[in-house]
Design an enzyme around this catalytic site. Structure first.
Site, short mmCIF file in Angstrom:
data_model
loop_
_atom_site.label_atom_id
_atom_site.label_comp_id
_atom_site.label_asym_id
_atom_site.label_seq_id
_atom_site.Cartn_x
_atom_site.Cartn_y
_atom_site.Cartn_z
N LYS A 1 7.23 -0.38 -9.85
CA LYS A 1 6.46 0.64 -9.11
C LYS A 1 6.08 0.09 -7.73
CE LYS A 1 2.18 -1.05 -11.18
NZ LYS A 1 1.15 -0.81 -12.22
N TYR B 1 -10.19 -9.60 19.35
CA TYR B 1 -11.26 -8.61 19.46
C TYR B 1 -12.60 -9.12 18.95
CZ TYR B 1 -7.50 -5.17 20.13
OH TYR B 1 -6.42 -4.46 20.58
N ARG C 1 -8.96 4.94 -18.09
CA ARG C 1 -8.28 5.43 -16.90
C ARG C 1 -7.36 6.55 -17.36
NH1 ARG C 1 -4.95 1.07 -13.35
NH2 ARG C 1 -3.34 1.70 -14.82
N MET D 1 -4.08 -5.05 14.80
CA MET D 1 -3.09 -4.17 14.16
C MET D 1 -1.72 -4.83 14.06
SD MET D 1 -1.92 -0.30 15.13
CE MET D 1 -3.54 0.41 14.96
C1 PLP Z 1 1.32 -1.92 -13.12
C2 PLP Z 1 1.45 -1.74 -14.57
C3 PLP Z 1 2.01 -2.73 -15.38
C4 PLP Z 1 2.35 -4.11 -14.88
O1 PLP Z 1 1.14 -4.81 -14.69
P1 PLP Z 1 1.17 -6.36 -14.27
O2 PLP Z 1 -0.25 -6.78 -14.43
O3 PLP Z 1 1.62 -6.39 -12.86
O4 PLP Z 1 2.09 -7.02 -15.18
C5 PLP Z 1 2.21 -2.45 -16.72
N1 PLP Z 1 1.88 -1.25 -17.23
C6 PLP Z 1 1.31 -0.28 -16.48
C7 PLP Z 1 0.93 1.01 -17.10
C8 PLP Z 1 1.08 -0.48 -15.13
O5 PLP Z 1 0.50 0.47 -14.40
#
Ligand code: PLP
Length: 382
Positions: free
Chosen positions: A41, A274, A140, A322
Site C-alpha cells: 500500500k 527562515y 478502527r 520547502m
Molecule cells: C499496513 C498494514 C499492514 C502492514 O503493517 P506493518 O506494520 O507495516 O507490517 C498489515 N495489515 C494491515 C491491515 C495494514 O493496514
C-alpha cells in the site's frame, strides 16, 4: 570520503536485492504452510509498488496487500495478473465491480459493504471474493463482535445465492509493536472466538490472518494461515523495542541521497534559513542540501535531522524549507556535488530512517512513506 557526483539533485535508491532477502528472512520465520502477503500500500511505503511487488513475489510472497481498491487495480493494470491481491479500505461508491472483474479479494467490515459488493456481483454476473474483517480490539476498521453474527449470517446468505465466496477471515493488531502489551492476548482471544463463530456457522475461509510485521517477528501464535508484513519487508524495524534492522536480520531497502548544491564560507554570527533559528557559532562553511518538506523531509526535524556529508554526520542547521535545507560543515572542504546521505542501511555510517523518526518525533514508517513524488526512485539489485 566519497564525493562522487550523483546524476541528479536527489534520489531514493531502492535495493531490490535487500527487499528479496528481507522477504526470505520473514518467510523463514513462519511455518512452511504460512503464506506471506507483501503489503505494498501507499506505493510500497514510498518504495514503488510495482517493482517491490514483483521483487516480493520473486522471493516467495504469494499475496499482495493494498489499502485502497485503486492501488490494487493499478497493480493488475501494471501486469500483475496472477497473484492474489487483497485490499481493505473501501468507501461507499468504490469500484466493487472492477474489483470483481480484476479478481481482487475485497475486505468487508460491515453490512453496507456487503450490500455494495453483492449488488456489483449481480451486475457483473460474477462471484465476488470477500474477506470478512473482525474488529478484535483495534477500534478502527472491522466489524465489532456484537455485530459479527449478523454480518456472518448475511455473508453466508450471499454465498448461498452464488454472489460471493468468503475467502478469508481476518483482523489487525493495535499494539503488536509493544511486546507484552495486554491487548495482544486479548485480541488473539477475541479473534479465535470470532473465527469459531464464523466457522461453526458454516464459513470455510481459505485464509485466516492477523499478523503485521511486529506480530510476524515476535508472535508465532498469531501467524495462522498467512502473515501480512509491510515495514519489515522494507528492512525497517517496526519499533526500536522490537530490535534494530540488523538485529532482526533485515536490511533497509531505501537510501535517500542528494547532491550538495552549494558550499560557501560564512562569517560567525550568520543566521541560517527562515527565522534564523540557527546562527553560526563562528566562521564556517555551509552546505546546501536540495531536499525539503515538498520532498517529504519533515520540517519538524529542523535543527535535528542527521545527514552524512563527507565522512561525518552533520545536523540540519535551521529550518527545513520547502525545497532545501542547510548543514553546517564546520569548516570542512566539501565540493558542490558531493553526496549527502540522509538515511540508508548504515554501511558507511549514514543515519537510519529511525534516526530521522527520532529527530522528527515520529515513526520510521512515516519517514520512508512520505518521501515525495519529486524524488526519483532508482532501482538497484534487480
Ligand atoms: C499496513 C498494514 C499492514 C502492514 O503493517 P506493518 O506494520 O507495516 O507490517 C498489515 N495489515 C494491515 C491491515 C495494514 O493496514
Amino acid at each position: 570520503m566519497n564525493q562522487t557526483p550523483l546524476p541528479c539533485r536527489a534520489r531514493a535508491e531502492i535495493d531490490l536485492e535487500a527487499l528479496r532477502a528481507n522477504v526470505r528472512t520473514l518467510r523463514a520465520r513462519v511455518a512452511p504452510h504460512v503464506q506471506l502477503m507483501a503489503v505494498v500500500k501507499a506505493d510500497a511505503y514510498g518504495h514503488g509498488a510495482v517493482r517491490c511487488a514483483e521483487a516480493a513475489l520473486a522471493a516467495g510472497a504469494t499475496w499482495l496487500g493494498t489499502a485502497t481498491p485503486h492501488e490494487a487495480l493499478a497493480l493488475r493494470a501494471a501486469g500483475l495478473t496472477e497473484p492474489r491481491i487483497m485490499c481493505w479500505l473501501w468507501t461507499p461508491g468504490d469500484p466493487w465491480a472492477e474489483g470483481i472483474e480484476a479478481g481482487l479479494d475485497m475486505s468487508v467490515s460491515g453490512l453496507w459493504a456487503l450490500a455494495e459488493v453483492t449488488a456489483a456481483a449481480r451486475e457483473t454476473g460474477r462471484r465476488a471474493r470477500i474477506q470478512l474483517k473482525a474488529d478484535t480490539g483495534l477500534g478502527r476498521n472491522g466489524c465489532q463482535p456484537a455485530d459479527w453474527p449478523e454480518l456472518v449470517t448475511a455473508a453466508l446468505k450471499a454465498e448461498a445465492e452464488g454472489l460471493v465466496r468468503v475467502t478469508g477471515l481476518w483482523s489487525h493488531f493495535a499494539c503488536a509493536d509493544e511486546p507484552g502489551h495486554p491487548s495482544i492476548v486479548a485480541q488473539l482471544d477475541t479473534f479465535r472466538s470470532m473465527l469459531g463463530h464464523a466457522e461453526r456457522a458454516g464459513i470455510r475461509p481459505e485464509v485466516r490472518h492477523i499478523a503485521n510485521s511486529p506480530a510476524t517477528l515476535t508472535l508465532p501464535e498469531a501467524h495462522f494461515d498467512l502473515v501480512r508484513p509491510g515495514i519489515a519487508m522494507y528492512g525497517v524495524s517496526p519499533d526500536p523495542a522490537i530490535g534494530t534492522s540488523a538485529g532482526l536480520g533485515l536490511r533497509p531497502v531505501m537510501s535517500l541521497k542528494a547532491s550538495v548544491a552549494l558550499v560557501k564560507q560564512v562569517p560567525g554570527g550568520h543566521g541560517v534559513s527562515y527565522g534564523h533559528h540557527y546562527v553560526t557559532p563562528g566562521p564556517t562553511t555551509l552546505g546546501l542540501v536540495p531536499l525539503g518538506y515538498a520532498d517529504g523531509i519533515p520540517r519538524h526535524a529542523s535543527q535535528r535531522g542527521p545527514v552524512l556529508v563527507g565522512d561525518r554526520v552533520r545536523t540540519v542547521a535551521g529550518r527545513v524549507a520547502m525545497d532545501q535545507f542547510v548543514v553546517d560543515l564546520s569548516g570542512d572542504e566539501v565540493e558542490p556535488g558531493a553526496e549527502a546521505v540522509l538515511f540508508g542501511p548504515g554501511d558507511r555510517g549514514e543515519p537510519s530512517a529511525q534516526d530521522w523518526a527520532d529527530a522528527a518525533d515520529t515513526i520510521a514508517y512515516e519517514i520512508v512513506t512520505r518521501i515525495g513524488a519529486r524524488v526519483p526512485r532508482v532501482y538497484v539489485g534487480e
